[in-house]
Design an enzyme around this catalytic site. Sequence first.
Site, short mmCIF file in Angstrom:
data_model
loop_
_atom_site.label_atom_id
_atom_site.label_comp_id
_atom_site.label_asym_id
_atom_site.label_seq_id
_atom_site.Cartn_x
_atom_site.Cartn_y
_atom_site.Cartn_z
N ASP A 71 0.94 -1.18 -0.07
CA ASP A 71 -0.10 -0.10 0.04
C ASP A 71 0.84 1.17 0.24
OD1 ASP A 71 0.67 -0.90 2.44
OD2 ASP A 71 -0.81 0.50 3.54
N HIS A 119 7.96 8.77 4.25
CA HIS A 119 6.75 9.58 4.43
C HIS A 119 6.94 10.90 4.04
CE1 HIS A 119 4.36 6.68 7.37
NE2 HIS A 119 5.27 5.87 6.38
N GLU A 153 -0.67 -2.07 5.25
CA GLU A 153 0.26 -2.01 6.31
C GLU A 153 0.09 -0.54 7.28
OE1 GLU A 153 3.40 -1.04 8.95
OE2 GLU A 153 3.32 -0.05 6.99
N GLU A 154 -0.22 0.47 6.40
CA GLU A 154 -0.27 1.75 7.07
C GLU A 154 -1.23 2.24 7.81
OE1 GLU A 154 2.30 3.72 6.84
OE2 GLU A 154 3.32 3.15 4.85
#
Length: 393
Positions: free
Chosen positions: A81, A364, A139-140
């Site tokens: 993702d 990020h 996962e996020e």
Amino acid sequence: MTNTEIKQLVDEIKEEVIAWRRHLHANPELSFHEEKTAQFVYETLQSFGNLKLSRPTKTSVMARLIGDEPGKVVGIRADMDALPIQEENTFEFVSKNPGVMHACGHDGHTAMLLGAAKILSRLRHQIKGEVRFLFQHAEEIYPGGAEEMVQAGVMDGVDVVIGTHLWSPLEIGKIGIVYGPMMASPDRFFIRIHGKGGHAALPHQTIDSIAIGAQVVTNLQHIVSRNTDPLEPLVVSVTQFIGGTTHNVIPGSVEIQGTVRSFDKTLRQNVPKLMERIIKGITEAHGATYEFKYEFGYRPVINDEKVTRVIEETVREVFGEEAIDHIKPNMGGEDFSAFQQKAPGSFFYVGAGNKEKGIVYPHHHPRFTIDEDALEIGVRLFVHAAFKLLAEA
């Protein structure tokens, strides 16, 4: 298979792995929405042959490579993702989806595992046991895709599981190894303080929710500094304080949010009790009331010593002693821990930063990227580790 033979096989598909990564980078999808990503992975795996494919959830993929002879089952996981970030890179394969970006390396994880699957599928007759490739969604975002995949049965029969993270703070060529606790449990909290609003010039007629909230914020830090063993890792971070609309009005309520990170199970369970004791005491002392909500997130990633030793030995044999970096644990979170509840496992870092190439931005960040030379390293490590783990008694 010798190191030279596997390196040759990886060299043959290196450009293909890079192309897969670039395709995925240009077409990112958010957590629980990885429909096209999962379809791409499924169709790519299908082209390899020798794999039994399934879709454990709507946006995940599992591929089983079953050897001619019985043996252990080794699981290898990659997450797929992306993040809700507007990309600021300028290379030719930037995100085509506004506001969505692969800013954490999951495109590389997926490409590396596809590469390992392609090579190992060619070597099926040399495999004793099974290699299970787990392409995970989400996962996020909690509750995460790993738990969903576990509930769907992907870990049934798995003897050992491994996973990796391309890591920009680690220079290319290095493999980050951690024994025991590696990544923390990322919990969240929400506080709402109800006071009594009024004119800022007449504070005595109000119950000042901002002043009370400020005391809550500062006193929550006593949980770490005065209620916890200094040698026990714990983070309590307030990250949002919302209240008020203008300069001359004391608001009737404020909202406070943040995160708690820990490794120890007992400490983790105790923190919300300590928090509520502080919140309750301060609000009652000033005539206010409160609402408190605490959400437990992913479990901490705790690496199994035996499996981690196999990974370290593999790195030493394939890349040399100089590639090993025994790094410190960090307080980030990872839902790989869900797989570790079902089988002993190890999570490790593959260095993907390169100061000489200007690849220095953190995860990020809107300009995050990886040194694509790390992809080859990851594929080689996956392939060698699979064989070594299958051979372990």
